[in-house]
Design an enzyme around this catalytic site. Sequence first.
Site, PDB file in Angstrom:
ATOM      1  N   ARG A  51       0.844  -1.196   0.000  1.00  0.00           N
ATOM      2  CA  ARG A  51       0.000   0.000   0.000  1.00  0.00           C
ATOM      3  C   ARG A  51       0.876   1.242   0.000  1.00  0.00           C
ATOM      4  O   ARG A  51       1.858   1.323   0.738  1.00  0.00           O
ATOM      5  CB  ARG A  51      -0.923   0.010   1.222  1.00  0.00           C
ATOM      6  N   GLU A  83      -6.362  -0.851  15.541  1.00  0.00           N
ATOM      7  CA  GLU A  83      -6.971  -1.842  14.642  1.00  0.00           C
ATOM      8  C   GLU A  83      -5.980  -2.934  14.255  1.00  0.00           C
ATOM      9  O   GLU A  83      -4.847  -2.652  13.880  1.00  0.00           O
ATOM     10  CB  GLU A  83      -7.477  -1.150  13.377  1.00  0.00           C
ATOM     11  N   ARG A 132       1.056  -6.410  12.772  1.00  0.00           N
ATOM     12  CA  ARG A 132       0.434  -5.797  13.955  1.00  0.00           C
ATOM     13  C   ARG A 132       0.294  -6.799  15.094  1.00  0.00           C
ATOM     14  O   ARG A 132       0.343  -6.419  16.267  1.00  0.00           O
ATOM     15  CB  ARG A 132      -0.909  -5.170  13.567  1.00  0.00           C
TER      16      ARG A 132
END
Length: 429
Positions: free
Chosen positions: A266, A353, A395
Site C-alpha cells: 500500500r 486496529e 500488527r
Amino acid sequence: MHDIRLLRDAPDAFDAALARRGLDASSERLVALDERRRALIRELQELQTRRNVASKEIGQIKRTGGDAAALVAEVQAIKERMPELEAEETALGRELDDALSSLPNQLDADVPDGPDETANVELRRWGTPRAFDFEPRAHYELGEMMAAGPVLKAMDFERAARLSGARFVVLAGQMARLERALAQFMLDLHTGTHGFIEVQPPLLVGTDAVYGTGQLPKFAEDLFRTTDDRWLIPTSEVPLTNLVAGEILDEAALPLRLTALTPCFRSEAGSAGRDTRGMLRQHQFSKVEMVSITTAEASRDEQDYMTACAEKVLQLLELPYRVVVLCSGDTGFAAARTHDIEVWVPAQNTYREISSVSNTRDFQARRMKARCRKAGERDTRFVHTLNGSGVAVGRALIALVENHQQADGSIRIPEALRPYLGGAEVVGA
C-alpha cells in the site's frame, strides 16, 4: 456497484443512503443519464427495425421494376445516423458506469451514524490490559535492542530505509522467526479449526480484479502499479474474492471460505505523518486474510462467524482487544457493515486496529458478475462477499512483543505459539 433500478424505483431512499455517508444526492442526475441512454437504445432498435423493413421493400420494388430511390435514401440516412447514436449511447453508458462505480455501498440500517471513528460503537472487550511493574518499551525499541547476530538488529529500520526508503523494516533472527511463527499459527487455526481453504494467490493482478473488489477507480493512488498495467495487491482480498468473478456457483457449495498469507502493498498516500515510527503503517506487510462467498440470507451471520475467527487468534495469543462496529463516516467504500477488532498496544496506551471484517453484500459481486443458483432452478442471483483480516501479522507481532515483554527486554511466548518456535517459552533478551 449499484443496480440502476434502485435509483429508478426509489431515488429518495438512495439519496438518503448517500447522505448517511456525507455525500450529496446523485439519483436525479444518474436517472436522467439512464433515461437518455435507454431512449437512445429504443431509437436504435426502431431504426434497425425500419432499416430491415425498408431493405426488404427495396428488394421487392426492384424485382417489379419500380423506383426505390426514396427508400434507398432513407436506408442510407439510417446507416449514417446509427453510428452517431451508437457512439452517444456508448459514451452515456460509460459515463453512467463511471458514476455508479464511484459511489460507495449502502450501509446496513443498524450501522451507527457519525462523522468519524469517534462515533464507532464498542460491542465487547476481551482481556485486561496488563499493569506493568516497569516502564514498557515500544516494539521498535525492543526490536532494536535485540541482536540478530553480530551485525543486524532484530528490527532494523535504518537498513530498510537504505534499501527501500521510509515505511519499511528488515526483520532478522528471532524476530523474523517470530513473525513466521505467527503467520503459520494463524493459517493452521483457520484451516484446521475454522474451515477455511488455504490459497496461494498471485501478488500481481489485472485492473478488472482491483475494480471488482472496489479499489478502482476511487483508490488508485493508494495502490502500486507496474509498468505493464498490473497492480500489486493491497490485500489478498482482491485475488481471493475475484476467484469467483464471472461464475455461477451452486448455492449448495456455499459458504466458500478462503484464507491466504501474502505480502500486502500500500502506498499509504493519505497517511503522511501518521505512525511514522515502527511497524504500524508500512508500505509492505504480511497479512492472513479471510474471504467468504455466501448467500444473501447467510451473510450477516457469516460476518459474526468471521469476526469470532479473528478474535480467536488474539485470545490464543493472550492479547487484550475490543470489537467495535464502525459508524457511517468510518465505514469503508465497499462495506455495508464493518467490525473492527482493536488490539491493546501498551506503548501507545490505546487500542489499535488489527482486523476489519466487512460484509459488502452484493456490492462487489455486481462488479465481478459473480452469481449463485439453487440446484434445479434457472434463475440466478448475486452472491454476497465478505472479507476480514485473520489477522494482520505485523500488527500481531507488535502487540505480542509489547504485551508480553519482560523487564530484561525478552518476550514471553504464549502457550499456543510455542510449538511453532520449537517449544521456546521466551525469546530475545
